[in-house]
Design a protein around this motif. Structure first.
Motif, short mmCIF file in Angstrom:
data_model
loop_
_atom_site.label_atom_id
_atom_site.label_comp_id
_atom_site.label_asym_id
_atom_site.label_seq_id
_atom_site.Cartn_x
_atom_site.Cartn_y
_atom_site.Cartn_z
N LYS A 1 0.73 -1.17 -0.03
CA LYS A 1 -0.07 0.01 0.04
C LYS A 1 0.81 1.19 -0.13
O LYS A 1 1.88 1.26 0.55
CB LYS A 1 -0.99 0.08 1.38
N PHE A 2 0.32 2.22 -0.59
CA PHE A 2 1.00 3.64 -0.60
C PHE A 2 0.29 4.60 0.17
O PHE A 2 -1.24 4.61 0.18
CB PHE A 2 1.27 4.16 -1.99
N GLY A 3 1.08 5.57 0.60
CA GLY A 3 0.11 6.67 1.23
C GLY A 3 1.01 7.87 1.46
O GLY A 3 2.00 8.02 1.09
N ILE A 4 0.20 8.96 2.16
CA ILE A 4 0.91 10.08 2.52
C ILE A 4 0.62 10.25 4.01
O ILE A 4 -0.05 9.59 4.69
CB ILE A 4 0.01 11.30 2.03
N ASN A 5 1.66 11.03 4.79
CA ASN A 5 1.64 11.29 6.24
C ASN A 5 2.42 12.71 6.47
O ASN A 5 2.73 13.31 5.72
CB ASN A 5 2.34 10.24 7.05
N GLY A 6 1.59 13.19 7.75
CA GLY A 6 2.29 14.42 8.01
C GLY A 6 1.83 14.82 9.46
O GLY A 6 0.90 14.04 10.17
N GLY A 7 2.52 15.51 10.20
CA GLY A 7 2.13 16.09 11.39
C GLY A 7 3.13 16.88 12.11
O GLY A 7 3.85 17.43 11.35
N PHE A 8 3.10 16.85 13.62
CA PHE A 8 4.00 17.41 14.26
C PHE A 8 5.48 16.95 14.31
O PHE A 8 5.55 15.68 14.42
CB PHE A 8 3.57 17.60 15.72
N ALA A 9 6.47 17.85 14.22
CA ALA A 9 7.76 17.17 14.51
C ALA A 9 8.47 18.07 15.39
O ALA A 9 8.18 19.38 15.70
CB ALA A 9 8.56 17.19 13.26
N PHE B 1 11.31 13.86 17.20
CA PHE B 1 10.02 12.97 17.64
C PHE B 1 8.85 13.45 16.86
O PHE B 1 8.83 14.78 16.20
CB PHE B 1 9.71 13.70 19.14
N ASN B 2 8.14 12.67 16.13
CA ASN B 2 7.11 13.03 15.19
C ASN B 2 5.90 12.31 15.62
O ASN B 2 5.76 11.35 16.32
CB ASN B 2 7.54 12.29 13.89
N VAL B 3 4.82 13.09 15.57
CA VAL B 3 3.38 12.55 15.85
C VAL B 3 2.67 12.99 14.72
O VAL B 3 2.56 14.21 14.52
CB VAL B 3 2.76 12.65 17.38
N GLY B 4 1.69 12.14 13.91
CA GLY B 4 0.76 12.77 13.15
C GLY B 4 0.10 11.73 12.41
O GLY B 4 -0.02 10.60 13.03
N LEU B 5 -0.81 12.09 11.42
CA LEU B 5 -1.68 11.17 10.77
C LEU B 5 -1.24 10.64 9.41
O LEU B 5 -0.30 11.28 8.80
CB LEU B 5 -3.17 11.80 10.42
N GLY B 6 -1.58 9.35 9.06
CA GLY B 6 -1.19 8.93 7.66
C GLY B 6 -2.49 8.41 6.78
O GLY B 6 -3.78 8.07 7.59
N LEU B 7 -2.51 8.32 5.74
CA LEU B 7 -3.46 7.93 5.03
C LEU B 7 -3.12 6.93 3.87
O LEU B 7 -2.17 7.43 2.79
CB LEU B 7 -4.34 9.27 4.17
N ARG B 8 -3.65 5.65 3.95
CA ARG B 8 -3.19 4.82 2.88
C ARG B 8 -4.02 5.08 1.84
O ARG B 8 -5.28 5.13 1.80
CB ARG B 8 -3.38 3.23 3.55
N LEU B 9 -3.41 5.09 0.63
CA LEU B 9 -4.24 5.60 -0.77
C LEU B 9 -4.92 4.56 -1.39
O LEU B 9 -5.71 4.56 -2.17
CB LEU B 9 -3.44 6.53 -1.77
N ASN B 10 -4.39 3.21 -1.34
CA ASN B 10 -4.96 2.07 -1.78
C ASN B 10 -5.35 0.72 -1.01
O ASN B 10 -5.07 0.85 0.18
CB ASN B 10 -4.23 1.59 -3.00
#
Length: 163
Positions: free
Chosen positions: A21-29, A154-163
């Motif tokens: 699966k592929f996806g995007i992620n992002g958030g606080f660092a 330190f990273n905390v965030g959300l990710g979304l699997r695109l498929n």
């Protein structure tokens, strides 16, 4: 030789049945300098990942752009995820960070560390994760005897699997 062949076949069979699966992620660092947790600096990260599912395990390499204060990095975590209960995972793996832009000659441009984290699947394709990476190499280039500097991320965030 037969054992090596058999192990190779098991690995190949495992990857042939893997879900990719592929996806995007992002958030606080954020980053801490050495062991001084009061020197916390904040920013953000955003990137792309691939997740290779292998039953209760998953391999998740990613490429993230990280911006903390005036510094920016290309961060490459390669996390092994262990689903100890459905939809909740523990993560561990190496993490590389490469500073972009002007880097003083006294500083290393490359950060190598070990990251540990926790993640949870929320709804279809959406997940949350938090990760802390301990820098293993010295951030100082040719330091005076005994001097060490580490940037722990330190990273905390959300990710979304695109498929």
């Amino acid at each position: 030789m037969k054992k090596i062949f058999f192990l190779g076949m098991l690995i190949a069979f495992g990857f042939s049945n893997a879900q990719v699966k592929f996806g995007i992620n992002g958030g606080f660092a954020s980053a801490t300098v050495s062991d001084k947790y009061d020197d916390l600096t904040a920013g953000y990260y955003a990137g792309l990942f691939t997740e290779i599912g292998l039953g209760a395990f998953a391999l998740q390499p990613a490429v993230n752009y990280v911006r903390i204060n005036k510094d920016s990095y290309v961060q490459i975590p390669v996390m092994m995820k262990f689903y100890f209960v459905p939809k909740v995972n523990v993560q561990v793996g190496p993490q590389f960070a490469f500073r972009t832009g002007q880097v003083p000659a006294t500083m290393n441009k490359t950060n190598f560390g070990v990251a540990v984290g926790l993640g949870a699947d929320l709804v279809k394709g959406l997940f949350i994760e938090g990760r802390y990476a301990f820098q293993l190499n010295n951030a100082l280039n040719s330091p005076p005897s005994g001097q060490k500097l580490h940037f722990n991320l330190f990273n905390v965030g959300l990710g979304l699997r695109l498929n």
